[in-house]
Design a protein around this motif. Structure first.
Motif, mmCIF file in Angstrom:
data_model
loop_
_atom_site.group_PDB
_atom_site.id
_atom_site.type_symbol
_atom_site.label_atom_id
_atom_site.label_comp_id
_atom_site.label_asym_id
_atom_site.label_seq_id
_atom_site.Cartn_x
_atom_site.Cartn_y
_atom_site.Cartn_z
ATOM 1 N N GLY A 182 -1.012 3.110 -7.112
ATOM 2 C CA GLY A 182 -1.894 1.971 -7.236
ATOM 3 C C GLY A 182 -2.594 1.643 -5.930
ATOM 4 N N ALA A 183 -3.521 0.713 -6.019
ATOM 5 C CA ALA A 183 -4.304 0.349 -4.843
ATOM 6 C C ALA A 183 -3.466 -0.488 -3.888
ATOM 7 N N LYS A 184 -3.647 -0.279 -2.606
ATOM 8 C CA LYS A 184 -2.957 -1.069 -1.601
ATOM 9 C C LYS A 184 -3.950 -2.012 -0.943
ATOM 10 N N GLU A 185 -3.434 -3.168 -0.501
ATOM 11 C CA GLU A 185 -4.291 -4.151 0.132
ATOM 12 C C GLU A 185 -4.809 -3.611 1.469
ATOM 13 N N LYS A 186 -6.095 -3.793 1.719
ATOM 14 C CA LYS A 186 -6.681 -3.317 2.963
ATOM 15 C C LYS A 186 -6.179 -4.131 4.152
ATOM 16 N N ILE A 187 -6.039 -3.448 5.282
ATOM 17 C CA ILE A 187 -5.711 -4.126 6.527
ATOM 18 C C ILE A 187 -7.020 -4.510 7.215
ATOM 19 N N CYS A 188 -7.228 -5.809 7.418
ATOM 20 C CA CYS A 188 -8.428 -6.295 8.093
ATOM 21 C C CYS A 188 -8.099 -6.985 9.414
ATOM 22 N N ASN A 189 -6.884 -7.491 9.548
ATOM 23 C CA ASN A 189 -6.461 -8.244 10.724
ATOM 24 C C ASN A 189 -5.940 -7.282 11.785
ATOM 25 N N PRO A 190 -6.596 -7.187 12.954
ATOM 26 C CA PRO A 190 -6.140 -6.250 13.982
ATOM 27 C C PRO A 190 -4.749 -6.555 14.508
ATOM 28 N N PHE A 191 -4.358 -7.831 14.480
ATOM 29 C CA PHE A 191 -3.036 -8.192 14.973
ATOM 30 C C PHE A 191 -1.942 -7.790 13.982
ATOM 31 N N GLN A 192 -2.266 -7.848 12.699
ATOM 32 C CA GLN A 192 -1.350 -7.332 11.677
ATOM 33 C C GLN A 192 -1.187 -5.823 11.832
ATOM 34 N N LEU A 193 -2.290 -5.134 12.082
ATOM 35 C CA LEU A 193 -2.218 -3.686 12.267
ATOM 36 C C LEU A 193 -1.388 -3.347 13.495
ATOM 37 N N LEU A 194 -1.564 -4.082 14.575
ATOM 38 C CA LEU A 194 -0.811 -3.809 15.788
ATOM 39 C C LEU A 194 0.690 -3.965 15.553
ATOM 40 N N GLU A 195 1.064 -4.970 14.781
ATOM 41 C CA GLU A 195 2.480 -5.150 14.449
ATOM 42 C C GLU A 195 3.003 -3.975 13.640
ATOM 43 N N GLN A 196 2.206 -3.474 12.707
ATOM 44 C CA GLN A 196 2.627 -2.323 11.907
ATOM 45 C C GLN A 196 2.761 -1.078 12.761
ATOM 46 N N LEU A 197 1.814 -0.883 13.688
ATOM 47 C CA LEU A 197 1.867 0.291 14.542
ATOM 48 C C LEU A 197 3.062 0.247 15.480
ATOM 49 N N ALA A 198 3.477 -0.970 15.862
ATOM 50 C CA ALA A 198 4.598 -1.124 16.792
ATOM 51 C C ALA A 198 5.955 -1.103 16.085
ATOM 52 N N ALA A 199 5.952 -1.250 14.760
ATOM 53 C CA ALA A 199 7.212 -1.309 14.009
ATOM 54 C C ALA A 199 7.931 0.039 14.064
ATOM 55 N N PRO A 200 9.274 0.045 14.195
ATOM 56 C CA PRO A 200 10.019 1.309 14.213
ATOM 57 C C PRO A 200 10.040 1.967 12.837
ATOM 58 N N GLY A 201 10.160 3.282 12.814
ATOM 59 C CA GLY A 201 10.245 4.010 11.554
ATOM 60 C C GLY A 201 8.883 4.305 10.992
ATOM 61 N N PRO A 202 8.801 5.145 9.931
ATOM 62 C CA PRO A 202 7.520 5.528 9.332
ATOM 63 C C PRO A 202 6.850 4.373 8.633
ATOM 64 N N ALA A 203 5.557 4.267 8.846
ATOM 65 C CA ALA A 203 4.783 3.255 8.121
ATOM 66 C C ALA A 203 4.546 3.738 6.706
ATOM 67 N N CYS A 204 4.494 2.808 5.765
ATOM 68 C CA CYS A 204 4.307 3.188 4.370
ATOM 69 C C CYS A 204 2.842 3.161 4.007
ATOM 70 N N CYS A 205 2.241 4.303 4.093
ATOM 71 C CA CYS A 205 0.868 4.505 3.613
ATOM 72 C C CYS A 205 -0.124 3.482 4.140
ATOM 73 N N PRO A 206 -0.339 3.385 5.448
ATOM 74 C CA PRO A 206 -1.312 2.424 5.935
ATOM 75 C C PRO A 206 -2.738 2.819 5.633
ATOM 76 N N ARG A 207 -2.948 4.086 5.228
ATOM 77 C CA ARG A 207 -4.304 4.543 4.989
ATOM 78 C C ARG A 207 -4.439 5.066 3.580
ATOM 79 N N GLY A 208 -5.543 5.764 3.317
ATOM 80 C CA GLY A 208 -5.849 6.211 1.980
ATOM 81 C C GLY A 208 -4.957 7.302 1.478
ATOM 82 N N THR A 209 -4.297 8.060 2.364
ATOM 83 C CA THR A 209 -3.367 9.072 1.929
ATOM 84 C C THR A 209 -1.984 8.692 2.373
ATOM 85 N N CYS A 210 -0.994 9.396 1.882
ATOM 86 C CA CYS A 210 0.372 8.952 2.023
ATOM 87 C C CYS A 210 1.012 9.369 3.319
ATOM 88 N N GLY A 211 2.051 8.625 3.701
ATOM 89 C CA GLY A 211 2.856 8.957 4.867
ATOM 90 C C GLY A 211 3.907 9.989 4.492
#
Length: 398
Positions: free
Chosen positions: A364-393
């Motif tokens: 299904g569709a995932k909510e787009k990331i628009c907030n740069p500070f939210q993205l920074l938190e995701q990038l800094a989080a330990p472990g694999p991110a769950c599909c932050p982009r259009g294709t899978c992790g």
């Protein structure tokens, strides 16, 4: 007016809850800051007289790069004159993909570092124009044109440098719809009139063109104390735009909504400035501001034809396209790909599937990331991110 595709990378400074923040809202006015002429003069003095090299800066807002550079860009940097590099004060390296034969305008080109990198990537048939309000910086850039053209093996220059203001590109003789791409590297924060800059960028872009820039963003609107601080203007922080206001301004101007590319932190190495800004983290982000005629959602397949990105194209924080893989895209992204220079690199089918493409574990569709500070938190989080982009992790991430 027709929407354009434009990439914008703006970096945003976060200064701790309730302390400073952004520059103003959607438009140029309303700021309790010094007038535009005063800011222009102080910024010119700061970059033209006080700063002699990038090491003189008091924060990393103007020297940090948010993501790894492709080999072609790293190689191109090796050919840039050492004085041009030493006088570089950008906050990243603003180099989009698929540039051969393009006409590019660099707003706030400074000493010309990015222009000389782009000169190599667009090829001898392409063209790069740099414009800057600091005369001393433009002189440095112009001084090395012959050196670089000889280094690149070009028979005639494919770069030019102009002294002028990014809010008034017409005064510099820049015509409507004359560029494929407009870039900007950590300079939009240096003007109180962000809307005027984006209007001018929109005007000079061809239909389907792109604005691609890196700059400083704030997590909330900045305090009056920060907005009046001379050194913080020069350090690219006092003029930081509240990230939500970028969306309002681009909509008013005619661009489609910004596409967030990446984000990275900004650090302050000066105790006095840190005390003014606050103890919260400061952050940089990079955004794309594409546009184009509306279309419905669809499925796209990347053909792997972009040099340096043959296996995958990381378009932004929400969409990564792997060669030969079917990816569902929303109407916005479908329009961007159809109307831009990327159109020949994709097979585009109308209508998206109800679930993600085969082989993508995220359904299904995932909510787009628009907030740069939210993205920074995701990038800094330990472990694999769950599909932050259009294709899978990684397998099993969801």
């Amino acid at each position: 007016m027709e929407a354009r595709r434009g990439v914008a990378r703006d970096a945003g400074a976060e200064h701790g809850p309730g302390r400073a923040e952004s520059v103003r809202g959607a438009g140029a006015g309303g700021m309790a800051t010094p007038c535009r002429e005063q800011i222009h003069q102080e910024v010119q003095d700061y970059y033209g007289k006080e700063l002699q090299k990038s090491e003189d800066l008091k924060t990393n807002a103007c020297v940090t790069s948010a993501r790894p550079l492709p080999k072609a860009v790293r190689d191109a940097l090796e050919h840039v004159h050492e004085e041009v590099v030493a006088r570089y004060y950008g906050c990243g390296l603003v180099i989009p993909e698929c540039l051969l034969s393009c006409r590019i305008l660099d707003l706030g080109c400074g000493s010309g570092r990015d222009c000389y990198v782009l000169s190599q990537l667009v090829g001898e048939q392409g063209h790069v124009t740099g414009i800057d309000m600091t005369e001393g910086q433009v002189e440095v850039a112009k001084k090395h044109i012959a050196y670089h053209m000889n280094k690149f093996g070009y028979r005639k220059p494919n770069v030019e440098f102009l002294h002028g203001y990014m809010e008034k590109l017409g005064d510099a003789g820049l015509a409507d719809e004359s560029y494929d791409i407009v870039i900007s590297n950590c300079v939009i924060n240096l003007t109180p009139d962000k809307k005027a800059v984006l209007q001018e960028a929109f005007r000079v872009l061809k239909p389907g063109g792109e604005m691609y820039f890196s700059d400083v963003y704030a997590s909330q609107r900045l305090s009056e104390t920060i907005r009046k601080h001379r050194v913080l203007w020069g350090e690219c922080l006092a003029g930081a735009l509240y990230w939500r206001d970028l969306y309002s301004i681009t909509e008013e101007v005619g661009f489609s909504p910004p596409c967030l590319v990446t984000a990275s932190p900004i650090t302050i190495g000066d105790k006095e400035l840190e005390g003014i800004i606050g103890e919260g983290p400061t952050r940089e982000c990079q955004l794309q501001v594409p546009g184009g005629s509306r279309a419905g959602p669809g499925q796209v397949i990347y053909n792997g034809g972009i040099m340096g990105h043959e296996r995958e194209l990381v378009f932004d924080a929400n969409f990564t396209f792997k060669e030969g893989e079917v990816v569902d895209v929303d109407a916005e992204m479908a329009a961007i790909l159809q109307s831009s220079r990327f159109a020949e690199e994709f097979l585009i089918r109308a209508g998206a599937s109800a679930t993600a493409a085969q082989g993508n574990c995220c359904k299904g569709a995932k909510e787009k990331i628009c907030n740069p500070f939210q993205l920074l938190e995701q990038l800094a989080a330990p472990g694999p991110a769950c599909c932050p982009r259009g294709t899978c992790g990684p397998p099993g991430c969801c």
